[in-house]
Write a protein that holds these residues in place. Sequence first.
Motif, PDB file in Angstrom:
ATOM      1  N   UNK A  63       0.822  -1.203   0.000  1.00 34.71           N
ATOM      2  CA  UNK A  63       0.000   0.000   0.000  1.00 34.71           C
ATOM      3  C   UNK A  63       0.855   1.251   0.000  1.00 34.71           C
ATOM      4  N   UNK A  64       0.433   2.256  -0.768  1.00 34.72           N
ATOM      5  CA  UNK A  64       1.151   3.521  -0.870  1.00 34.72           C
ATOM      6  C   UNK A  64       0.284   4.643  -0.302  1.00 34.72           C
ATOM      7  N   UNK A  65       0.807   5.375   0.670  1.00 30.89           N
ATOM      8  CA  UNK A  65       0.125   6.514   1.262  1.00 30.89           C
ATOM      9  C   UNK A  65      -1.247   6.103   1.797  1.00 30.89           C
ATOM     10  N   UNK A  66      -2.326   6.703   1.296  1.00 30.30           N
ATOM     11  CA  UNK A  66      -3.642   6.350   1.811  1.00 30.30           C
ATOM     12  C   UNK A  66      -3.974   4.892   1.526  1.00 30.30           C
ATOM     13  N   UNK A  67      -3.413   4.356   0.437  1.00 33.22           N
ATOM     14  CA  UNK A  67      -3.574   2.931   0.168  1.00 33.22           C
ATOM     15  C   UNK A  67      -2.928   2.084   1.252  1.00 33.22           C
ATOM     16  N   UNK A 102      -3.161  19.110  10.531  1.00 26.80           N
ATOM     17  CA  UNK A 102      -1.894  19.787  10.244  1.00 26.80           C
ATOM     18  C   UNK A 102      -1.927  20.431   8.859  1.00 26.80           C
ATOM     19  N   UNK A 103      -2.460  19.718   7.885  1.00 23.78           N
ATOM     20  CA  UNK A 103      -2.517  20.274   6.535  1.00 23.78           C
ATOM     21  C   UNK A 103      -3.441  21.485   6.472  1.00 23.78           C
ATOM     22  N   UNK A 104      -4.521  21.457   7.240  1.00 25.81           N
ATOM     23  CA  UNK A 104      -5.504  22.532   7.185  1.00 25.81           C
ATOM     24  C   UNK A 104      -5.090  23.764   7.975  1.00 25.81           C
ATOM     25  N   UNK A 105      -4.240  23.573   8.998  1.00 27.13           N
ATOM     26  CA  UNK A 105      -3.895  24.687   9.883  1.00 27.13           C
ATOM     27  C   UNK A 105      -2.392  24.933   9.968  1.00 27.13           C
ATOM     28  N   UNK A 106      -1.627  24.258   9.125  1.00 22.20           N
ATOM     29  CA  UNK A 106      -0.174  24.351   9.206  1.00 22.20           C
ATOM     30  C   UNK A 106       0.403  25.506   8.419  1.00 22.20           C
ATOM     31  N   UNK A 107       1.534  25.255   7.793  1.00 19.51           N
ATOM     32  CA  UNK A 107       2.221  26.286   7.032  1.00 19.51           C
ATOM     33  C   UNK A 107       1.405  26.689   5.811  1.00 19.51           C
ATOM     34  N   UNK A 108       1.827  27.773   5.191  1.00 17.40           N
ATOM     35  CA  UNK A 108       1.134  28.254   3.991  1.00 17.40           C
ATOM     36  C   UNK A 108       1.096  27.174   2.922  1.00 17.40           C
ATOM     37  N   UNK A 109       2.211  26.480   2.722  1.00 21.26           N
ATOM     38  CA  UNK A 109       2.263  25.445   1.700  1.00 21.26           C
ATOM     39  C   UNK A 109       1.356  24.273   2.053  1.00 21.26           C
ATOM     40  N   UNK A 110       1.320  23.901   3.336  1.00 21.58           N
ATOM     41  CA  UNK A 110       0.452  22.803   3.758  1.00 21.58           C
ATOM     42  C   UNK A 110      -1.013  23.151   3.542  1.00 21.58           C
ATOM     43  N   UNK A 111      -1.383  24.405   3.804  1.00 21.67           N
ATOM     44  CA  UNK A 111      -2.765  24.820   3.598  1.00 21.67           C
ATOM     45  C   UNK A 111      -3.126  24.824   2.114  1.00 21.67           C
ATOM     46  N   UNK A 112      -2.196  25.260   1.274  1.00 22.60           N
ATOM     47  CA  UNK A 112      -2.435  25.228  -0.171  1.00 22.60           C
ATOM     48  C   UNK A 112      -2.652  23.789  -0.631  1.00 22.60           C
ATOM     49  N   UNK A 113      -1.826  22.883  -0.115  1.00 25.17           N
ATOM     50  CA  UNK A 113      -1.934  21.468  -0.477  1.00 25.17           C
ATOM     51  C   UNK A 113      -3.277  20.906  -0.028  1.00 25.17           C
ATOM     52  N   UNK A 114      -3.680  21.244   1.201  1.00 27.04           N
ATOM     53  CA  UNK A 114      -4.945  20.756   1.739  1.00 27.04           C
ATOM     54  C   UNK A 114      -6.121  21.233   0.899  1.00 27.04           C
ATOM     55  N   UNK A 199      11.287  10.300   8.482  1.00 24.82           N
ATOM     56  CA  UNK A 199      11.193  11.233   9.602  1.00 24.82           C
ATOM     57  C   UNK A 199      10.980  12.682   9.155  1.00 24.82           C
ATOM     58  N   UNK A 200      11.096  12.947   7.846  1.00 29.97           N
ATOM     59  CA  UNK A 200      10.863  14.306   7.357  1.00 29.97           C
ATOM     60  C   UNK A 200       9.649  14.377   6.434  1.00 29.97           C
ATOM     61  N   UNK A 201       8.750  13.406   6.570  1.00 28.64           N
ATOM     62  CA  UNK A 201       7.537  13.398   5.749  1.00 28.64           C
ATOM     63  C   UNK A 201       6.732  14.667   6.038  1.00 28.64           C
ATOM     64  N   UNK A 202       6.486  15.515   5.038  1.00 23.80           N
ATOM     65  CA  UNK A 202       5.760  16.760   5.286  1.00 23.80           C
ATOM     66  C   UNK A 202       4.278  16.554   5.557  1.00 23.80           C
ATOM     67  N   UNK A 203       3.765  15.368   5.283  1.00 23.81           N
ATOM     68  CA  UNK A 203       2.345  15.081   5.476  1.00 23.81           C
ATOM     69  C   UNK A 203       2.111  14.264   6.738  1.00 23.81           C
ATOM     70  N   UNK A 204       2.925  13.250   6.954  1.00 22.25           N
ATOM     71  CA  UNK A 204       2.747  12.338   8.084  1.00 22.25           C
ATOM     72  C   UNK A 204       3.793  12.649   9.147  1.00 22.25           C
ATOM     73  N   UNK A 205       3.360  13.245  10.257  1.00 23.96           N
ATOM     74  CA  UNK A 205       4.281  13.615  11.331  1.00 23.96           C
ATOM     75  C   UNK A 205       4.024  12.836  12.616  1.00 23.96           C
TER      76      UNK A 205
END
Length: 310
Positions: A63-67, A102-114, A199-205
């Motif tokens: 499985x990859x990511x959500x998979x 985290x994606x919804x309330x995090x950094x500017x880039x994380x919010x753009x991604x969300x 350990x540096x996954x920007x999505x999964x912390x």
Amino acid sequence: MTVVDNLLGLILLGRAVVINFRGCAGTPVTSDQLYHCGTTDDARQALMYIAKCYPHARLIGVGFSLGANMLVRYLAQEGEHSRLVAGCALSCPWDLHAVSSRLSKGTWMEQVYSRALAQNLVTTHSGALARNAAFAQVMPTILSLKSPSLLEFDALYTSQHASHVAPFPFPNVREYYSWASSHNVFTDVRVPLLAINADDDPIVRDLPLDVGRSGLVVLAITRGGGHLGWSTCRKRWWSGDHPRWVRKPMLEWLRAVGEDLWVDSPRGRPLCTVNGFISEVGRENIGCREIKGGGEITCNVVRGQRLAGL
């Protein structure tokens, strides 16, 4: 919730099958059951079909990511009855509420991604909803979401309307995420499972560091690698002409569990046929069949048109 790759790969006797969930990768939505991050029945029904075609094949899931989240949940739900003899979960998001928050309330880039992911979900589902009278009541809400975050989309829509069967609708989005996550069910896995996160996954912390409670689950945390990255070359990483490190341990794992692991055969609940659908004894409410004109399967070759009905 969709995170990068919604894929589950199945390895059988050296051959590979890729499952794209309904509505993903351009596949049409032909029923009132939509894809969501907690569903495991699409993979479960696909495994029924594969087991029917290859009753003696040793099946291993990747499985990859959500998979990966779906794979862990499937293994936990099936327990001793899993049709997969082993699994490998790459960049599993584990705690979906933590990821979405985290994606919804995090950094500017994380919010753009969300918001980009949520907008994609709105676009993906709006066509199916418009054609389906059962979901017509939620259309105004869906179309009114101008630039929602992933958390907002799941709170307004997914947790309430992604399915018409229990446990939907949920009281709130947190309970939906808790139900759909895999970090709280891995102790129910009854087959060998290798999970790899960076350990540096920007999505999964947030990682389940207590996997040691299960003697069958191993979580490897790499130094660097991002989300499904693991590039072996830091220079010109954007060129795509370099191998990914994760292939090596993944293939070593597949070879070990595919060749050296002793398992009972066959695995899974006995198959049966109900009104032309391949199903399982004691679980006749779900099943699959190849639709007329969907093509014939000979070994691993699909002839004719698209294989459907999974």
